[in-house]
Scaffold this motif. Sequence first.
Motif, PDB file in Angstrom:
ATOM      1  N   ASP A  13       0.834  -1.177   0.000  1.00 52.42           N
ATOM      2  CA  ASP A  13       0.000   0.000   0.000  1.00 52.42           C
ATOM      3  C   ASP A  13       0.878   1.238   0.000  1.00 52.42           C
ATOM      4  OD1 ASP A  13      -1.890   1.812   2.299  1.00 52.42           O
ATOM      5  OD2 ASP A  13      -2.582   1.321   0.280  1.00 52.42           O
ATOM      6  N   GLU A  14       0.593   2.195  -0.877  1.00 50.63           N
ATOM      7  CA  GLU A  14       1.429   3.384  -1.014  1.00 50.63           C
ATOM      8  C   GLU A  14       1.498   4.195   0.277  1.00 50.63           C
ATOM      9  OE1 GLU A  14       1.297   6.817  -4.153  1.00 50.63           O
ATOM     10  OE2 GLU A  14       1.261   4.872  -5.160  1.00 50.63           O
ATOM     11  N   ASP A  15       0.377   4.291   1.013  1.00 51.82           N
ATOM     12  CA  ASP A  15       0.385   5.017   2.279  1.00 51.82           C
ATOM     13  C   ASP A  15       1.311   4.355   3.283  1.00 51.82           C
ATOM     14  OD1 ASP A  15      -1.375   6.918   1.363  1.00 51.82           O
ATOM     15  OD2 ASP A  15      -3.154   5.871   2.127  1.00 51.82           O
ATOM     16  N   ASP A  16       1.305   3.024   3.327  1.00 52.38           N
ATOM     17  CA  ASP A  16       2.202   2.307   4.231  1.00 52.38           C
ATOM     18  C   ASP A  16       3.648   2.604   3.892  1.00 52.38           C
ATOM     19  OD1 ASP A  16       0.154   1.182   5.632  1.00 52.38           O
ATOM     20  OD2 ASP A  16       0.381  -0.850   4.806  1.00 52.38           O
ATOM     21  N   GLU A  17       3.956   2.688   2.598  1.00 50.28           N
ATOM     22  CA  GLU A  17       5.321   2.962   2.176  1.00 50.28           C
ATOM     23  C   GLU A  17       5.760   4.352   2.631  1.00 50.28           C
ATOM     24  OE1 GLU A  17       7.767   3.107  -1.987  1.00 50.28           O
ATOM     25  OE2 GLU A  17       6.308   1.514  -1.697  1.00 50.28           O
ATOM     26  N   GLU A  18       4.880   5.338   2.471  1.00 52.74           N
ATOM     27  CA  GLU A  18       5.213   6.694   2.917  1.00 52.74           C
ATOM     28  C   GLU A  18       5.399   6.737   4.427  1.00 52.74           C
ATOM     29  OE1 GLU A  18       2.405   9.554   1.441  1.00 52.74           O
ATOM     30  OE2 GLU A  18       2.731   8.931  -0.628  1.00 52.74           O
ATOM     31  N   ASP A  19       4.514   6.068   5.165  1.00 51.11           N
ATOM     32  CA  ASP A  19       4.643   6.009   6.621  1.00 51.11           C
ATOM     33  C   ASP A  19       5.947   5.341   7.014  1.00 51.11           C
ATOM     34  OD1 ASP A  19       2.182   7.215   6.888  1.00 51.11           O
ATOM     35  OD2 ASP A  19       1.104   5.347   7.330  1.00 51.11           O
ATOM     36  N   HIS A  20       6.300   4.285   6.305  1.00 51.04           N
ATOM     37  CA  HIS A  20       7.534   3.566   6.607  1.00 51.04           C
ATOM     38  C   HIS A  20       8.744   4.471   6.421  1.00 51.04           C
ATOM     39  CE1 HIS A  20      10.265   0.221   7.071  1.00 51.04           C
ATOM     40  NE2 HIS A  20      10.813   0.499   5.906  1.00 51.04           N
ATOM     41  N   HIS A  21       8.755   5.256   5.356  1.00 50.32           N
ATOM     42  CA  HIS A  21       9.886   6.162   5.136  1.00 50.32           C
ATOM     43  C   HIS A  21       9.968   7.198   6.248  1.00 50.32           C
ATOM     44  CE1 HIS A  21      10.330   5.211   0.587  1.00 50.32           C
ATOM     45  NE2 HIS A  21      10.861   4.296   1.363  1.00 50.32           N
ATOM     46  N   ALA A  58      12.207  -2.860   4.337  1.00 50.91           N
ATOM     47  CA  ALA A  58      11.206  -2.715   3.275  1.00 50.91           C
ATOM     48  C   ALA A  58       9.899  -2.223   3.889  1.00 50.91           C
ATOM     49  CB  ALA A  58      10.983  -4.063   2.578  1.00 50.91           C
ATOM     50  N   PRO A  59       9.135  -1.433   3.132  1.00 49.62           N
ATOM     51  CA  PRO A  59       7.894  -0.879   3.665  1.00 49.62           C
ATOM     52  C   PRO A  59       6.829  -1.931   3.965  1.00 49.62           C
ATOM     53  CG  PRO A  59       8.159  -0.268   1.364  1.00 49.62           C
ATOM     54  CD  PRO A  59       9.434  -0.924   1.792  1.00 49.62           C
ATOM     55  N   TRP A  60       6.897  -3.084   3.336  1.00 51.08           N
ATOM     56  CA  TRP A  60       5.899  -4.138   3.540  1.00 51.08           C
ATOM     57  C   TRP A  60       6.285  -5.095   4.672  1.00 51.08           C
ATOM     58  CZ3 TRP A  60       8.974  -8.235   2.859  1.00 51.08           C
ATOM     59  CH2 TRP A  60      10.030  -8.119   1.944  1.00 51.08           C
ATOM     60  N   CYS A  61       7.439  -4.884   5.263  1.00 52.68           N
ATOM     61  CA  CYS A  61       7.996  -5.803   6.262  1.00 52.68           C
ATOM     62  C   CYS A  61       7.509  -5.442   7.666  1.00 52.68           C
ATOM     63  CB  CYS A  61       9.515  -5.754   6.175  1.00 52.68           C
ATOM     64  SG  CYS A  61      10.365  -6.652   7.474  1.00 52.68           S
ATOM     65  N   VAL A  62       6.698  -6.291   8.255  1.00 56.55           N
ATOM     66  CA  VAL A  62       6.159  -6.050   9.588  1.00 56.55           C
ATOM     67  C   VAL A  62       7.266  -5.946  10.641  1.00 56.55           C
ATOM     68  CG1 VAL A  62       4.668  -6.987  11.409  1.00 56.55           C
ATOM     69  CG2 VAL A  62       3.912  -7.035   9.025  1.00 56.55           C
ATOM     70  N   CYS A  64      10.257  -4.920  10.257  1.00 54.75           N
ATOM     71  CA  CYS A  64      10.941  -3.642  10.016  1.00 54.75           C
ATOM     72  C   CYS A  64      10.176  -2.506  10.684  1.00 54.75           C
ATOM     73  CB  CYS A  64      11.067  -3.371   8.523  1.00 54.75           C
ATOM     74  SG  CYS A  64      12.086  -4.563   7.633  1.00 54.75           S
ATOM     75  N   LYS A  65       8.852  -2.548  10.577  1.00 50.69           N
ATOM     76  CA  LYS A  65       8.015  -1.520  11.189  1.00 50.69           C
ATOM     77  C   LYS A  65       8.094  -1.601  12.713  1.00 50.69           C
ATOM     78  CE  LYS A  65       4.746  -1.252   7.391  1.00 50.69           C
ATOM     79  NZ  LYS A  65       3.365  -1.409   6.959  1.00 50.69           N
ATOM     80  N   LYS A  66       8.167  -2.822  13.222  1.00 48.17           N
ATOM     81  CA  LYS A  66       8.208  -2.992  14.676  1.00 48.17           C
ATOM     82  C   LYS A  66       9.530  -2.523  15.276  1.00 48.17           C
ATOM     83  CE  LYS A  66       4.808  -6.635  15.134  1.00 48.17           C
ATOM     84  NZ  LYS A  66       4.520  -8.024  15.474  1.00 48.17           N
ATOM     85  N   ILE A  67      10.631  -2.711  14.575  1.00 52.12           N
ATOM     86  CA  ILE A  67      11.941  -2.332  15.106  1.00 52.12           C
ATOM     87  C   ILE A  67      12.240  -0.851  14.847  1.00 52.12           C
ATOM     88  CG2 ILE A  67      13.371  -2.911  13.077  1.00 52.12           C
ATOM     89  CD1 ILE A  67      14.346  -3.858  16.641  1.00 52.12           C
ATOM     90  N   ALA A  68      11.498  -0.197  13.972  1.00 47.70           N
ATOM     91  CA  ALA A  68      11.777   1.202  13.611  1.00 47.70           C
ATOM     92  C   ALA A  68      11.867   2.135  14.820  1.00 47.70           C
ATOM     93  CB  ALA A  68      10.754   1.705  12.594  1.00 47.70           C
ATOM     94  N   ASP A 116      30.214  -5.999  12.172  1.00 47.78           N
ATOM     95  CA  ASP A 116      29.185  -6.804  12.815  1.00 47.78           C
ATOM     96  C   ASP A 116      27.947  -6.827  11.929  1.00 47.78           C
ATOM     97  OD1 ASP A 116      28.030  -8.431  14.746  1.00 47.78           O
ATOM     98  OD2 ASP A 116      28.330  -7.002  16.388  1.00 47.78           O
ATOM     99  N   LYS A 117      27.004  -7.713  12.273  1.00 46.37           N
ATOM    100  CA  LYS A 117      25.792  -7.874  11.476  1.00 46.37           C
ATOM    101  C   LYS A 117      24.697  -8.428  12.373  1.00 46.37           C
ATOM    102  CE  LYS A 117      24.234 -10.521   7.407  1.00 46.37           C
ATOM    103  NZ  LYS A 117      24.701 -11.460   6.380  1.00 46.37           N
ATOM    104  N   LEU A 118      23.467  -8.029  12.103  1.00 44.51           N
ATOM    105  CA  LEU A 118      22.307  -8.558  12.816  1.00 44.51           C
ATOM    106  C   LEU A 118      21.188  -8.764  11.809  1.00 44.51           C
ATOM    107  CD1 LEU A 118      20.694  -9.240  15.419  1.00 44.51           C
ATOM    108  CD2 LEU A 118      20.117  -6.802  15.537  1.00 44.51           C
ATOM    109  N   ILE A 119      20.653  -9.976  11.784  1.00 42.12           N
ATOM    110  CA  ILE A 119      19.498 -10.268  10.939  1.00 42.12           C
ATOM    111  C   ILE A 119      18.295 -10.421  11.853  1.00 42.12           C
ATOM    112  CG2 ILE A 119      18.457 -11.898   9.310  1.00 42.12           C
ATOM    113  CD1 ILE A 119      21.323 -12.664   8.466  1.00 42.12           C
ATOM    114  N   GLY A 120      17.249  -9.660  11.555  1.00 45.20           N
ATOM    115  CA  GLY A 120      16.027  -9.751  12.334  1.00 45.20           C
ATOM    116  C   GLY A 120      15.788  -8.543  13.213  1.00 45.20           C
ATOM    117  N   ALA A 121      14.583  -8.489  13.763  1.00 44.78           N
ATOM    118  CA  ALA A 121      14.139  -7.350  14.560  1.00 44.78           C
ATOM    119  C   ALA A 121      14.277  -7.664  16.047  1.00 44.78           C
ATOM    120  CB  ALA A 121      12.695  -7.004  14.210  1.00 44.78           C
TER     121      ALA A 121
END
Length: 142
Positions: A13-21, A58-62, A64-68, A116-121
């Motif tokens: 959803d375009e709105d989700d993408e804008e919110d994510h940014h 990514a904007p569709w990644c739940v 990603c949104k939770k860790i933001a 270093d590297k971390l995969i995941g939220a």
Amino acid sequence: MGHCCTTGRGHDDEDDEEDHHEEIAGGNIHLITTMANWEAKLTESIKDEKIVVVNFSAPWCVPCKKIAPDYIEIADKYPSIICLTVDVDELPEFSNSWGIKATPTFFFLKEGRQVDKLIGANKFELERKAAAATNLTTKTCN
């Protein structure tokens, strides 16, 4: 491009993408949208002897949104770190060059090299690795 590190699924959803940014950039977090942006921030980090934390998301990644909010908190807490976010859908070739298979993926760089590297939220691990990375800096910002 890539998969989320949890079972949550989003939508395009375009709105989700804008919110994510808005969630992943601002303050001490810089959204990387071009290779020129990337090169400028990397050069700045080397010149200023700062650690870089790169969040591939990514904007569709739940997750990603939770860790933001946690990423924003870390960016504010550690001004000696340059925090960057790369949208894997906007820069797919660049993301592929980093071997991104899941989002979010965080890289910690010193002098342009991965330390270093971390995969995941994982908030606890992100905080721990950010704190450890600040110990790698030879000069800090107040």
